[in-house]
Write a protein that holds these residues in place. Structure first.
Motif, PDB file in Angstrom:
ATOM      1  N   TYR A 272     -26.728   8.068 -12.342  1.00  0.00           N
ATOM      2  CA  TYR A 272     -26.870   6.616 -12.350  1.00  0.00           C
ATOM      3  C   TYR A 272     -25.969   6.076 -13.454  1.00  0.00           C
ATOM      4  CZ  TYR A 272     -31.146   8.019  -9.931  1.00  0.00           C
ATOM      5  OH  TYR A 272     -32.049   8.603  -9.072  1.00  0.00           O
ATOM      6  N   GLY A 273     -25.203   5.015 -13.127  1.00  0.00           N
ATOM      7  CA  GLY A 273     -24.271   4.549 -14.137  1.00  0.00           C
ATOM      8  C   GLY A 273     -23.882   3.097 -14.004  1.00  0.00           C
ATOM      9  N   PHE A 274     -23.108   2.678 -14.994  1.00  0.00           N
ATOM     10  CA  PHE A 274     -22.519   1.338 -15.045  1.00  0.00           C
ATOM     11  C   PHE A 274     -21.061   1.507 -15.429  1.00  0.00           C
ATOM     12  CE2 PHE A 274     -21.009  -2.129 -17.713  1.00  0.00           C
ATOM     13  CZ  PHE A 274     -21.224  -3.231 -16.908  1.00  0.00           C
ATOM     14  N   ASP A 275     -20.171   0.810 -14.722  1.00  0.00           N
ATOM     15  CA  ASP A 275     -18.764   0.883 -15.111  1.00  0.00           C
ATOM     16  C   ASP A 275     -18.108  -0.486 -15.069  1.00  0.00           C
ATOM     17  OD1 ASP A 275     -18.160   0.337 -12.456  1.00  0.00           O
ATOM     18  OD2 ASP A 275     -17.430   2.321 -11.988  1.00  0.00           O
ATOM     19  N   TYR A 276     -16.977  -0.549 -15.744  1.00  0.00           N
ATOM     20  CA  TYR A 276     -16.185  -1.774 -15.849  1.00  0.00           C
ATOM     21  C   TYR A 276     -14.727  -1.395 -15.672  1.00  0.00           C
ATOM     22  CZ  TYR A 276     -12.982  -4.537 -18.690  1.00  0.00           C
ATOM     23  OH  TYR A 276     -11.871  -5.193 -19.156  1.00  0.00           O
ATOM     24  N   ASN A 277     -13.989  -2.225 -14.920  1.00  0.00           N
ATOM     25  CA  ASN A 277     -12.563  -1.998 -14.747  1.00  0.00           C
ATOM     26  C   ASN A 277     -11.816  -3.323 -14.871  1.00  0.00           C
ATOM     27  OD1 ASN A 277     -11.938   0.936 -13.838  1.00  0.00           O
ATOM     28  ND2 ASN A 277     -13.737   0.370 -12.658  1.00  0.00           N
ATOM     29  N   GLY A 278     -10.776  -3.334 -15.694  1.00  0.00           N
ATOM     30  CA  GLY A 278      -9.873  -4.468 -15.761  1.00  0.00           C
ATOM     31  C   GLY A 278      -8.720  -4.224 -14.802  1.00  0.00           C
ATOM     32  N   ILE A 279      -8.565  -5.101 -13.826  1.00  0.00           N
ATOM     33  CA  ILE A 279      -7.588  -4.891 -12.764  1.00  0.00           C
ATOM     34  C   ILE A 279      -6.536  -5.977 -12.831  1.00  0.00           C
ATOM     35  CG2 ILE A 279      -7.248  -4.765 -10.258  1.00  0.00           C
ATOM     36  CD1 ILE A 279     -10.076  -3.744 -10.032  1.00  0.00           C
ATOM     37  N   GLY A 280      -5.291  -5.615 -12.693  1.00  0.00           N
ATOM     38  CA  GLY A 280      -4.218  -6.590 -12.646  1.00  0.00           C
ATOM     39  C   GLY A 280      -2.915  -5.945 -12.257  1.00  0.00           C
ATOM     40  N   ARG A 281      -2.170  -6.598 -11.411  1.00  0.00           N
ATOM     41  CA  ARG A 281      -0.846  -6.135 -11.018  1.00  0.00           C
ATOM     42  C   ARG A 281      -0.185  -7.245 -10.218  1.00  0.00           C
ATOM     43  NH1 ARG A 281      -2.214  -1.394  -6.673  1.00  0.00           N
ATOM     44  NH2 ARG A 281      -4.380  -1.492  -7.305  1.00  0.00           N
ATOM     45  N   SER A 282       1.034  -7.038  -9.819  1.00  0.00           N
ATOM     46  CA  SER A 282       1.757  -8.053  -9.047  1.00  0.00           C
ATOM     47  C   SER A 282       2.321  -7.437  -7.777  1.00  0.00           C
ATOM     48  CB  SER A 282       2.886  -8.666  -9.887  1.00  0.00           C
ATOM     49  OG  SER A 282       3.806  -7.665 -10.299  1.00  0.00           O
ATOM     50  N   PHE A 283       2.516  -8.291  -6.760  1.00  0.00           N
ATOM     51  CA  PHE A 283       3.063  -7.863  -5.473  1.00  0.00           C
ATOM     52  C   PHE A 283       4.104  -8.881  -5.012  1.00  0.00           C
ATOM     53  CE2 PHE A 283      -1.350  -6.597  -5.779  1.00  0.00           C
ATOM     54  CZ  PHE A 283      -1.387  -5.282  -5.347  1.00  0.00           C
ATOM     55  N   ASN A 284       5.275  -8.416  -4.657  1.00  0.00           N
ATOM     56  CA  ASN A 284       6.255  -9.299  -4.024  1.00  0.00           C
ATOM     57  C   ASN A 284       5.856  -9.557  -2.579  1.00  0.00           C
ATOM     58  OD1 ASN A 284       8.172 -10.219  -5.818  1.00  0.00           O
ATOM     59  ND2 ASN A 284       9.521  -8.465  -5.570  1.00  0.00           N
ATOM     60  N   ILE A 285       6.124 -10.751  -2.081  1.00  0.00           N
ATOM     61  CA  ILE A 285       5.824 -11.109  -0.705  1.00  0.00           C
ATOM     62  C   ILE A 285       7.099 -11.631  -0.061  1.00  0.00           C
ATOM     63  CG2 ILE A 285       4.428 -12.555   0.828  1.00  0.00           C
ATOM     64  CD1 ILE A 285       2.312 -12.628  -1.355  1.00  0.00           C
ATOM     65  N   ASP A 286       7.627 -10.851   0.898  1.00  0.00           N
ATOM     66  CA  ASP A 286       8.910 -11.175   1.518  1.00  0.00           C
ATOM     67  C   ASP A 286       8.793 -11.554   2.992  1.00  0.00           C
ATOM     68  OD1 ASP A 286      10.498 -10.606  -0.807  1.00  0.00           O
ATOM     69  OD2 ASP A 286      10.126  -8.486  -0.446  1.00  0.00           O
ATOM     70  N   GLU A 287       7.591 -11.430   3.566  1.00  0.00           N
ATOM     71  CA  GLU A 287       7.445 -11.710   4.994  1.00  0.00           C
ATOM     72  C   GLU A 287       7.823 -13.154   5.307  1.00  0.00           C
ATOM     73  OE1 GLU A 287       4.200 -10.880   8.553  1.00  0.00           O
ATOM     74  OE2 GLU A 287       3.539 -11.000   6.467  1.00  0.00           O
ATOM     75  N   ASN A 288       8.604 -13.332   6.375  1.00  0.00           N
ATOM     76  CA  ASN A 288       9.086 -14.656   6.785  1.00  0.00           C
ATOM     77  C   ASN A 288       9.875 -15.356   5.676  1.00  0.00           C
ATOM     78  OD1 ASN A 288       7.757 -14.378   9.309  1.00  0.00           O
ATOM     79  ND2 ASN A 288       5.844 -15.098   8.380  1.00  0.00           N
ATOM     80  N   ASP A 289      10.591 -14.542   4.871  1.00  0.00           N
ATOM     81  CA  ASP A 289      11.409 -15.071   3.769  1.00  0.00           C
ATOM     82  C   ASP A 289      10.599 -15.972   2.838  1.00  0.00           C
ATOM     83  OD1 ASP A 289      13.735 -13.793   4.719  1.00  0.00           O
ATOM     84  OD2 ASP A 289      14.067 -15.405   6.166  1.00  0.00           O
ATOM     85  N   ALA A 290       9.374 -15.541   2.531  1.00  0.00           N
ATOM     86  CA  ALA A 290       8.502 -16.365   1.683  1.00  0.00           C
ATOM     87  C   ALA A 290       9.032 -16.474   0.260  1.00  0.00           C
ATOM     88  CB  ALA A 290       7.097 -15.767   1.670  1.00  0.00           C
TER      89      ALA A 290
END
Length: 300
Positions: free
Chosen positions: A194-212
């Protein structure tokens, strides 16, 4: 800028602070009813992750670290818009070294491709790295000091890391802390942890579909409780998690960047956010893990 934290799901598997290493981890999670600020609509977020780690022992003092981390997130970035799939593939290439009975180091290079994978090019490639110094205070207590840095679509991000790993003499209570990245506190009774956890999440993604020509800046804090079922002497693990994630996917025009990001602080952030802020929500996640138990010093 809300981008203050980052995804480092593999930090425990590459640090070797504990007496085991997770060779394979597969997880699927779902976050419910993430509302768009100022709009009547919301989005659900699905996340699939696979983490592989392959240590190759060179000698008694050194081991090569290799592996890969793949993730897929699916959600609406704008109200009433179709869902967008965001992919990330990261390679882990590094070296773990033991210098004496007290000190050891881990150096890992982390190249990755992160985008919607519609038209992969050089703008989807990012390079990061982590350096960890470990001090073994006692047989069941290890301190960790480190630094992480990566270039992202929004610019350079970095953070110091401090933590510790502790296992009680009964091997029932465990703490694995890597702040501000992650924390895990748990207690094992018979075959259930039995536990408790914490995660800091962050990153970036390029989006190129339909020349966005846009990118999304992901930031989230995940807090969860979990029950883990242990099989085959804690080599096969099944984990069920439930918690709250303050998830947000901010969308910006490609080329708009900050000057520099350091932990919870960003400098020179003059970007214009293109989508409404996405609120957090409750999430559940299922994980399957294959864990290899490392031999103790007495066994060696």
């Amino acid at each position: 800028m809300k981008q203050a934290l980052f995804l480092l799901l593999f930090i425990s598997t590459i640090s070797f602070s504990q007496n085991y290493v997770d060779l394979i981890s597969i997880g699927y999670g779902h976050t419910l009813n993430n509302d768009f600020e100022g709009a009547s609509s919301s989005t659900n977020i699905g996340a699939f992750e696979v983490d592989l780690t392959f240590p190759l022992v060179i000698n008694n003092q050194q081991a090569i670290i290799s592996g890969a981390l793949f993730s897929r997130n699916s959600l609406q970035l704008f109200p009433e818009a179709p869902k967008t799939s965001l992919y990330s593939t990261t390679l882990k290439i590094g070296l773990a070294s033991t210098w004496n009975d007290k000190w050891s180091t881990t150096l890992v290079v982390l190249p990755k491709i992160a985008s919607d994978y519609a038209d992969i090019d050089g703008d989807d490639f990012y390079l990061g790295g982590i350096a960890l110094l470990k001090y073994q205070k006692k047989e069941n207590l290890i301190y960790k000091f480190g630094f992480y840095a990566s270039n992202e679509a929004f610019g350079i991000f970095s953070t110091p890391i401090f933590g510790w790993y502790y296992m009680s003499p009964s091997q029932q209570f465990e703490m694995d802390m890597s702040l501000p990245v992650a924390a895990d506190i748990n207690y094992t009774h018979n075959r259930i942890t039995y536990g408790f956890d914490y995660n800091g999440i962050g990153r970036s993604f390029n989006i190129d579909e339909n020349d966005a020509n846009i990118y999304t800046d992901l930031s989230s804090l995940e807090f969860a409780s979990y029950a883990q079922f242990n099989f085959l002497e804690k080599s096969m693990l099944l984990k069920a998690k439930f918690g709250y994630a303050s998830t947000d996917y901010e969308v910006y025009q490609q080329g708009e960047k900050i000057d520099f990001g350091l932990s919870a602080f960003s400098f020179g952030d003059d970007r214009t956010q293109l989508n409404p802020t996405i609120s957090g929500g409750f999430f559940f996640k299922l994980e399957a893990i294959y864990r290899f138990q490392l031999p103790s010093k007495k066994d060696n």
